[in-house]
Design an enzyme around this catalytic site. Structure first.
Site, short mmCIF file in Angstrom:
data_model
loop_
_atom_site.label_atom_id
_atom_site.label_comp_id
_atom_site.label_asym_id
_atom_site.label_seq_id
_atom_site.Cartn_x
_atom_site.Cartn_y
_atom_site.Cartn_z
N TYR A 49 -0.02 -17.05 -14.83
CA TYR A 49 0.52 -16.20 -13.77
C TYR A 49 1.11 -14.94 -14.41
CZ TYR A 49 0.41 -20.10 -10.37
OH TYR A 49 0.03 -21.12 -9.53
N GLY A 80 -1.50 -19.47 3.80
CA GLY A 80 -2.77 -18.77 3.87
C GLY A 80 -3.12 -18.14 2.54
N GLY A 81 -4.38 -17.76 2.40
CA GLY A 81 -4.87 -17.21 1.15
C GLY A 81 -5.95 -18.11 0.59
N PRO A 135 0.16 -22.30 0.85
CA PRO A 135 0.65 -22.93 2.08
C PRO A 135 0.79 -21.96 3.24
CG PRO A 135 2.47 -22.59 0.56
CD PRO A 135 1.21 -22.24 -0.19
N PRO A 194 -7.11 -18.95 6.00
CA PRO A 194 -6.21 -18.15 6.84
C PRO A 194 -5.38 -19.02 7.76
CG PRO A 194 -8.44 -18.06 7.71
CD PRO A 194 -8.53 -18.80 6.40
N LEU A 195 -4.21 -18.52 8.13
CA LEU A 195 -3.36 -19.22 9.08
C LEU A 195 -3.92 -19.09 10.48
CD1 LEU A 195 0.23 -18.12 7.94
CD2 LEU A 195 -0.81 -20.37 7.66
#
Length: 280
Positions: free
Chosen positions: A60, A210-211, A208, A215-216
């Site tokens: 990261y 979206g992504g 969690p 998508p949400l």
């Protein structure tokens, strides 16, 4: 009543709403670096607001801005109740994106690099992250997980997890050493989640909010959010935590405002009507 904590491995109590560090250093894997002082401020505020489970990884980062270094800068000396989980397996390719996988022999170096970057003598939880950005399955993880199990036996790792795995890979890992947590992209995989719940293993969905092509459902979320006077992100987090007592949420952000919004979901209580509307 929804429980707010979970016992990782039977000896590490964490709040079920934690923090994912992926977006601290950059918004996306191929995006520009963020200002490191912002990441430090977000981390410190997260802990002030009760976060004691931070999910990170050595890959990261963007350039010289790395999530693990931000965590060390912001939070050392670490609080006794703080649990830091990291992931090993992916290797950065020529473009700086984690596009390759480590061999069993390379995993020790990745674990030791995380120890140095975080300023720790032992890592609380290390996931073997399998594969790329596609779904799980299709390869054996036995040799790599066994390599991490050896590092656990040496005392460099406290607990082991697996990430981006299917049921067969999960079983393969459990036959080698205890698995404390599974981190998968949540997409209705209720069978694996039920297995985790029965065994007292944490299930930690990534993306969690979206992504990653997930998508949400903003229409359903928006209906419940309007009724509760909440945001769609808050409802999404609350719904995730209501799925199972074994679910841990790790929404990530590089913004103080979004952090405050996400963590306010801790106080959101969903009714049976709300959950029914979300399920459609």
């Amino acid at each position: 009543m929804t429980t707010t904590t979970f016992s990782l491995g039977g000896d590490l109590t964490v709040n079920r709403l934690g923090f994912g560090a992926m977006r601290l250093a950059m918004g996306t894997f191929d995006g520009p670096a963020r200002a490191p002082e912002t990441g430090v401020a977000v981390l410190r505020r997260a802990v002030e607001l009760g976060v004691n489970h931070i999910d990170t990884a050595g890959f990261y980062g963007r350039g010289t801005v790395r999530a693990n270094e931000l965590i060390r800068t912001a939070l050392t000396p670490y609080g006794d109740d703080l649990v830091i989980a990291t992931k090993v397996g992916p290797l950065l390719g020529p473009t700086g994106v984690p596009s390759e996988q480590a061999t069993p022999g390379q995993l020790r170096g990745l674990v030791e690099a995380d120890l140095r970057a975080l300023g720790l003598d032992r890592l609380d939880l290390v996931y073997l992250r399998v594969g790329g950005m596609t779904g799980p399955g299709g390869e054996s993880i036995a040799e790599r997980f066994a390599a991490l199990a050896e590092l656990r036996a040496e005392g460099l790792i406290r607990h082991l997890g697996v990430s981006n795995v299917d049921a067969a890979q999960f079983a393969e890992a459990r036959a080698i050493a205890p698995v404390t947590a599974v981190q998968n992209q949540y997409a209705g995989d209720m069978g694996l989640l039920a297995e985790c719940e029965e065994a007292g293993i944490a299930y930690v969905p990534y993306f969690p909010l979206g992504g990653g092509g997930n998508p949400l459902d903003t229409e359903r979320l928006g209906k419940v959010a309007a009724r509760l006077g909440a945001t769609t992100s808050q409802v999404a987090i609350a719904a995730l935590l209501a799925t199972s007592p074994s679910v841990l949420a790790i929404p990530g952000t590089g913004s103080l405002d979004h952090l405050e919004e996400n963590l306010a979901a801790n106080g959101l209580s969903l009714t049976d009507e709300d959950l029914s509307d979300l399920r459609g």
